[in-house]
Design a protein around this motif. Structure first.
Motif, PDB file in Angstrom:
ATOM      1  N   GLY A   1      -6.096  -0.416   3.353  1.00 23.11           N
ATOM      2  CA  GLY A   1      -6.172  -1.243   4.521  1.00 23.11           C
ATOM      3  C   GLY A   1      -5.830  -2.766   4.612  1.00 23.11           C
ATOM      4  O   GLY A   1      -5.594  -3.300   5.545  1.00 23.11           O
ATOM      5  N   CYS A   2      -6.174  -3.104   3.340  1.00 21.49           N
ATOM      6  CA  CYS A   2      -5.958  -4.948   2.922  1.00 21.49           C
ATOM      7  C   CYS A   2      -4.610  -5.001   2.423  1.00 21.49           C
ATOM      8  O   CYS A   2      -4.397  -6.218   1.768  1.00 21.49           O
ATOM      9  CB  CYS A   2      -7.269  -5.255   2.223  1.00 21.49           C
ATOM     10  N   LYS A   3      -3.781  -4.012   2.245  1.00 26.84           N
ATOM     11  CA  LYS A   3      -2.595  -4.264   1.393  1.00 26.84           C
ATOM     12  C   LYS A   3      -1.984  -5.684   1.987  1.00 26.84           C
ATOM     13  O   LYS A   3      -1.181  -6.455   1.424  1.00 26.84           O
ATOM     14  CB  LYS A   3      -1.536  -3.184   1.458  1.00 26.84           C
ATOM     15  N   MET A   4      -1.848  -5.758   3.225  1.00 27.61           N
ATOM     16  CA  MET A   4      -1.248  -6.729   3.805  1.00 27.61           C
ATOM     17  C   MET A   4      -2.194  -7.988   4.501  1.00 27.61           C
ATOM     18  O   MET A   4      -1.772  -8.720   5.350  1.00 27.61           O
ATOM     19  CB  MET A   4      -0.384  -6.121   5.279  1.00 27.61           C
ATOM     20  N   GLY A   5      -3.329  -7.949   3.803  1.00 35.66           N
ATOM     21  CA  GLY A   5      -4.190  -8.978   4.111  1.00 35.66           C
ATOM     22  C   GLY A   5      -5.320  -8.633   5.036  1.00 35.66           C
ATOM     23  O   GLY A   5      -5.421  -7.475   5.463  1.00 35.66           O
ATOM     24  N   GLY A   6      -6.001  -9.343   5.511  1.00 40.87           N
ATOM     25  CA  GLY A   6      -7.225  -9.052   6.309  1.00 40.87           C
ATOM     26  C   GLY A   6      -8.396  -8.430   5.822  1.00 40.87           C
ATOM     27  O   GLY A   6      -8.379  -8.243   4.134  1.00 40.87           O
TER      28      GLY A   6
END
Ligand code: NAG
Length: 163
Positions: free
Chosen positions: A56-61
Protein backbone atom coordinates in the motif's frame (compact mmCIF):
# COMPACT_ATOMS: atom_id res chain seq x y z
CA UNK A 1 -4.33 12.55 33.35
CA UNK A 2 -2.35 14.54 30.77
CA UNK A 3 -5.52 16.05 29.41
CA UNK A 4 -6.71 16.87 32.90
CA UNK A 5 -3.52 18.67 33.84
CA UNK A 6 -3.71 20.49 30.54
CA UNK A 7 -7.20 21.73 31.40
CA UNK A 8 -6.00 22.76 34.85
CA UNK A 9 -3.13 24.74 33.37
CA UNK A 10 -5.58 26.49 31.07
CA UNK A 11 -7.92 27.17 33.95
CA UNK A 12 -5.37 28.80 36.22
CA UNK A 13 -3.37 30.76 33.67
CA UNK A 14 -3.84 32.49 30.40
CA UNK A 15 -0.70 31.05 28.88
CA UNK A 16 -1.30 29.13 25.71
CA UNK A 17 0.62 26.07 26.75
CA UNK A 18 -1.94 23.70 25.30
CA UNK A 19 -2.63 25.43 22.01
CA UNK A 20 -0.16 23.25 20.20
CA UNK A 21 -2.20 20.13 20.97
CA UNK A 22 -1.59 17.10 23.15
CA UNK A 23 1.67 16.94 25.10
CA UNK A 24 2.56 13.71 23.33
CA UNK A 25 1.97 12.78 19.68
CA UNK A 26 -1.49 11.26 19.66
CA UNK A 27 -5.02 11.56 18.32
CA UNK A 28 -8.48 11.10 19.80
CA UNK A 29 -11.43 11.31 17.45
CA UNK A 30 -15.06 10.28 17.32
CA UNK A 31 -16.81 9.17 14.17
CA UNK A 32 -20.57 8.80 13.84
CA UNK A 33 -22.42 6.67 11.30
CA UNK A 34 -26.02 5.99 10.41
CA UNK A 35 -25.21 2.33 9.81
CA UNK A 36 -24.83 -0.68 12.09
CA UNK A 37 -21.66 -1.13 14.15
CA UNK A 38 -21.33 -4.62 12.71
CA UNK A 39 -20.88 -3.10 9.24
CA UNK A 40 -18.41 -0.49 10.51
CA UNK A 41 -16.50 -3.20 12.36
CA UNK A 42 -16.22 -5.43 9.28
CA UNK A 43 -15.08 -2.52 7.11
CA UNK A 44 -12.33 -1.47 9.55
CA UNK A 45 -11.01 -4.97 10.21
CA UNK A 46 -10.92 -5.89 6.54
CA UNK A 47 -9.08 -2.63 5.71
CA UNK A 48 -6.48 -3.25 8.43
CA UNK A 49 -5.89 -6.73 6.97
CA UNK A 50 -5.66 -5.36 3.41
CA UNK A 51 -2.94 -2.93 4.49
CA UNK A 52 -0.80 -5.41 6.44
CA UNK A 53 2.06 -5.60 3.95
CA UNK A 54 4.19 -2.88 2.40
CA UNK A 55 2.37 -2.83 -0.95
CA UNK A 56 0.00 0.00 0.00
CA UNK A 57 2.98 2.35 0.38
CA UNK A 58 4.71 1.59 -2.90
CA UNK A 59 3.57 4.95 -4.25
CA UNK A 60 4.28 6.76 -0.97
CA UNK A 61 1.89 7.53 1.85
CA UNK A 62 1.29 5.50 5.00
CA UNK A 63 -1.43 3.10 3.89
CA UNK A 64 0.52 -0.01 4.81
CA UNK A 65 2.07 -1.89 7.74
CA UNK A 66 -1.07 -2.07 9.87
CA UNK A 67 -1.27 -5.04 12.21
CA UNK A 68 -4.45 -6.30 13.83
CA UNK A 69 -3.87 -7.14 17.52
CA UNK A 70 -7.36 -8.09 18.61
CA UNK A 71 -10.88 -7.49 17.47
CA UNK A 72 -14.45 -7.85 18.62
CA UNK A 73 -17.47 -5.93 17.42
CA UNK A 74 -16.99 -3.56 20.38
CA UNK A 75 -13.24 -3.04 20.31
CA UNK A 76 -10.49 -3.22 17.71
CA UNK A 77 -6.81 -2.92 18.63
CA UNK A 78 -4.05 -2.57 16.05
CA UNK A 79 -0.63 -1.12 15.41
CA UNK A 80 0.69 1.00 12.60
CA UNK A 81 4.36 1.24 11.66
CA UNK A 82 5.64 4.10 9.55
CA UNK A 83 7.28 2.70 6.41
CA UNK A 84 9.80 5.55 6.44
CA UNK A 85 11.05 5.86 9.98
CA UNK A 86 9.66 2.77 11.64
CA UNK A 87 7.73 4.75 14.27
CA UNK A 88 5.13 2.52 15.86
CA UNK A 89 1.71 3.85 16.87
CA UNK A 90 -0.92 1.96 18.87
CA UNK A 91 -4.44 2.44 17.62
CA UNK A 92 -7.82 1.37 18.85
CA UNK A 93 -11.47 1.78 17.99
CA UNK A 94 -14.30 1.46 20.48
CA UNK A 95 -17.65 0.87 18.77
CA UNK A 96 -20.91 1.74 20.49
CA UNK A 97 -24.28 1.16 18.89
CA UNK A 98 -27.52 2.84 19.80
CA UNK A 99 -30.33 0.39 20.51
CA UNK A 100 -33.32 2.14 18.95
CA UNK A 101 -31.91 3.77 15.86
CA UNK A 102 -29.49 2.32 13.35
CA UNK A 103 -26.32 4.18 14.21
CA UNK A 104 -22.84 3.66 15.50
CA UNK A 105 -20.33 5.81 17.33
CA UNK A 106 -16.64 4.99 16.97
CA UNK A 107 -14.28 6.47 19.54
CA UNK A 108 -10.79 6.11 18.17
CA UNK A 109 -7.34 6.68 19.57
CA UNK A 110 -3.85 6.56 18.10
CA UNK A 111 -0.78 7.06 20.29
CA UNK A 112 2.88 7.03 19.36
CA UNK A 113 4.81 4.43 21.32
CA UNK A 114 7.89 6.67 21.60
CA UNK A 115 7.37 8.82 24.67
CA UNK A 116 9.50 11.62 23.22
CA UNK A 117 7.41 12.17 20.08
CA UNK A 118 5.58 15.47 20.37
CA UNK A 119 5.14 16.46 16.71
CA UNK A 120 3.90 13.92 14.19
CA UNK A 121 2.70 15.99 11.18
CA UNK A 122 -0.77 14.62 11.91
CA UNK A 123 0.37 11.01 11.46
CA UNK A 124 -1.69 9.74 14.41
CA UNK A 125 -4.79 11.37 12.96
CA UNK A 126 -4.00 9.91 9.53
CA UNK A 127 -3.52 6.42 11.05
CA UNK A 128 -7.21 6.54 11.90
CA UNK A 129 -8.57 8.65 9.04
CA UNK A 130 -6.85 6.58 6.33
CA UNK A 131 -8.72 3.48 7.54
CA UNK A 132 -12.02 5.39 7.51
CA UNK A 133 -11.34 6.73 4.02
CA UNK A 134 -9.75 3.60 2.56
CA UNK A 135 -12.61 1.37 3.69
CA UNK A 136 -15.18 3.72 2.19
CA UNK A 137 -16.67 4.56 5.58
CA UNK A 138 -16.28 8.31 4.93
CA UNK A 139 -18.99 7.81 2.26
CA UNK A 140 -21.32 5.92 4.63
CA UNK A 141 -24.71 7.31 5.53
CA UNK A 142 -24.64 9.78 8.43
CA UNK A 143 -20.83 10.04 8.41
CA UNK A 144 -19.58 12.70 10.80
CA UNK A 145 -16.17 13.32 12.37
CA UNK A 146 -15.55 15.08 15.67
CA UNK A 147 -12.00 16.02 16.58
CA UNK A 148 -9.73 19.04 16.88
CA UNK A 149 -6.10 20.14 17.06
CA UNK A 150 -6.45 19.93 20.81
CA UNK A 151 -7.31 16.22 20.62
CA UNK A 152 -5.09 15.38 17.66
CA UNK A 153 -1.50 16.53 17.21
CA UNK A 154 -1.26 18.83 14.17
CA UNK A 155 -4.69 17.74 12.93
CA UNK A 156 -5.45 20.87 10.89
CA UNK A 157 -2.26 20.67 8.86
CA UNK A 158 -2.33 16.89 8.40
CA UNK A 159 -1.94 15.73 4.81
CA UNK A 160 -3.06 12.09 4.88
CA UNK A 161 -1.85 11.54 1.31
CA UNK A 162 1.65 11.83 2.74
CA UNK A 163 1.18 10.75 6.37
C1 NAG B 1 -0.74 16.56 0.12
O1 NAG B 1 0.44 16.02 -0.39
C2 NAG B 1 0.34 15.61 -1.77
C3 NAG B 1 1.63 14.89 -2.12
O2 NAG B 1 2.77 15.66 -1.80
C4 NAG B 1 0.06 16.83 -2.60
O3 NAG B 1 -0.05 16.44 -3.96
C5 NAG B 1 -1.23 17.48 -2.15
O4 NAG B 1 -1.46 18.66 -2.85
C6 NAG B 1 -1.17 17.78 -0.65
N1 NAG B 1 -2.47 18.24 -0.21
C7 NAG B 1 -2.63 19.34 0.49
C8 NAG B 1 -4.03 19.66 0.89
O5 NAG B 1 -1.69 20.05 0.83
Amino acid sequence: MRLLSCFLVLAVSTTHLCDAGPLHAQCRADWYFGIRCQTVYEALVSQIKKWQGRDGCKMGGQRCLYKLKSSSVHFIAAKHTSPLRGNVDDINFRLVSYPFIVSCRVSAMSVSESWYRVKDHGANYCNLYNLMEGSGLTQASGYREVTSDFMCTQRSTANCTVY
